[in-house]
Design a protein around this motif. Structure first.
Motif, PDB file in Angstrom:
ATOM      1  N   ASN A 234      51.762  93.855  21.760  1.00 25.14           N
ATOM      2  CA  ASN A 234      51.410  94.972  22.323  1.00 25.14           C
ATOM      3  C   ASN A 234      50.500  94.612  23.754  1.00 25.14           C
ATOM      4  O   ASN A 234      49.834  94.291  23.727  1.00 25.14           O
ATOM      5  N   ASN A 235      51.205  95.206  24.824  1.00 30.78           N
ATOM      6  CA  ASN A 235      50.777  94.547  26.134  1.00 30.78           C
ATOM      7  C   ASN A 235      49.367  95.120  26.352  1.00 30.78           C
ATOM      8  O   ASN A 235      48.620  94.276  26.809  1.00 30.78           O
TER       9      ASN A 235
ATOM     10  N   LYS B 151      48.772  92.525  34.395  1.00 32.69           N
ATOM     11  CA  LYS B 151      49.493  93.863  33.786  1.00 32.69           C
ATOM     12  C   LYS B 151      50.992  93.728  34.290  1.00 32.69           C
ATOM     13  O   LYS B 151      51.701  94.199  33.391  1.00 32.69           O
ATOM     14  N   LYS B 152      51.353  93.699  35.474  1.00 32.92           N
ATOM     15  CA  LYS B 152      52.498  93.904  36.138  1.00 32.92           C
ATOM     16  C   LYS B 152      53.290  92.615  35.397  1.00 32.92           C
ATOM     17  O   LYS B 152      54.512  92.571  35.217  1.00 32.92           O
ATOM     18  N   THR B 153      52.666  91.273  35.232  1.00 35.31           N
ATOM     19  CA  THR B 153      53.503  90.117  34.801  1.00 35.31           C
ATOM     20  C   THR B 153      53.876  90.262  33.610  1.00 35.31           C
ATOM     21  O   THR B 153      55.033  89.993  33.131  1.00 35.31           O
TER      22      THR B 153
ATOM     23  N   ASN C  94      54.679  93.222  31.834  1.00 28.03           N
ATOM     24  CA  ASN C  94      55.507  94.203  32.048  1.00 28.03           C
ATOM     25  C   ASN C  94      57.052  93.399  32.490  1.00 28.03           C
ATOM     26  O   ASN C  94      58.149  93.942  31.916  1.00 28.03           O
ATOM     27  N   GLN C  95      56.994  92.262  33.015  1.00 29.55           N
ATOM     28  CA  GLN C  95      58.224  91.501  33.199  1.00 29.55           C
ATOM     29  C   GLN C  95      58.430  90.554  32.246  1.00 29.55           C
ATOM     30  O   GLN C  95      59.652  90.179  31.969  1.00 29.55           O
TER      31      GLN C  95
ATOM     32  N   THR D 146      56.669  89.061  28.531  1.00 30.21           N
ATOM     33  CA  THR D 146      55.636  89.166  27.714  1.00 30.21           C
ATOM     34  C   THR D 146      55.672  88.125  26.535  1.00 30.21           C
ATOM     35  O   THR D 146      56.732  87.228  26.229  1.00 30.21           O
TER      36      THR D 146
END
Length: 222
Positions: free
Chosen positions: A57-58, A73-75, A77-78, A80
């Motif tokens: 879970n991010n 956070k952005k990383t 999402n790409q 995980t």
């Protein structure tokens, strides 16, 4: 397209492999200043290599990175944790989850990870340059020039995966390009206390513990 990756550690290898898989026609080279590749991978996790953490879970995963959650956070999402597990398993290295959610190769050996990364570089024809310390880096038109002592090479792209430095001066070679360098802080370091009785506790693991530094307000639980 010629791409240079500076740093022969896990990040450097993974970056080089990713570039080659996304851009098959690119010429990719990894430059390592020492004579050893993936040295920290070899000793990580007590020689077993804790590859990732079983948190899928991010938002929950980001809470484990108090100094870098915003940047990561952005990383995440790409790419995980689940992508990490799939990446290794699709290449023949099965991972297992232990009670504390650390994930290791089923082999219990970091060599499994090293062998995989080396195999992928050979398969993708990524060049490995050991004993190649970068002495200078500068922009020349649309190219980036790397200097190695008395020799120089031009690249279209350069990926920096050289790791940290205990002093900000260790990043001077990057600041000359205009990068803003954040002051380094200690992390994951060892204590050298050969005459202290606390050394008898080496190797002891406790699921839930609280550590305090006497005379300060510093305290950490986990």
């Amino acid at each position: 397209m010629k791409v240079a990756v500076i740093g022969g550690g896990a990040a450097g290898f993974f970056a080089a492999i990713s570039v080659k898989e996304h851009h098959p026609d690119a010429e990719v080279e990894i430059f390592e200043k020492t004579s050893k590749l993936l040295a920290k991978v070899k000793i990580s996790g007590g020689g077993r290599c804790n590859v990732t953490h079983a948190c899928f879970n991010n938002p929950a995963l980001l809470k484990h990175y108090p100094r870098g959650a915003k940047q990561l956070k952005k990383t995440f999402n790409q790419f995980t944790t689940s992508d990490t597990v799939e990446w290794f398993q699709s290449r023949g290295v099965e991972l297992k989850t232990e009670a504390d959610n650390r994930m290791f190769p089923v082999s219990n050996s970091s060599q499994s990870i090293i062998d995989l990364l080396l195999h992928e570089t050979r398969r993708l024809e990524i060049k490995l340059r050991m004993g190649s310390a970068i002495t200078h880096i500068r922009k020349i038109g649309d190219y980036i020039q790397l200097s190695f002592g008395n020799s120089e090479q031009l690249f279209n792209k350069v990926i920096i995966a050289s790791g940290g430095s205990p002093k900000v001066e260790g990043f001077n070679w990057l600041s000359v390009l205009g990068h803003e360098i954040t002051e380094p802080v200690p992390s994951l370091f060892t204590f050298n206390m050969p005459k202290e009785t606390v050394k008898k506790l080496m190797g002891v693991t406790i699921p839930l513990a609280t550590v305090k530094v006497v005379g300060t307000k510093l305290e950490q639980s986990g």
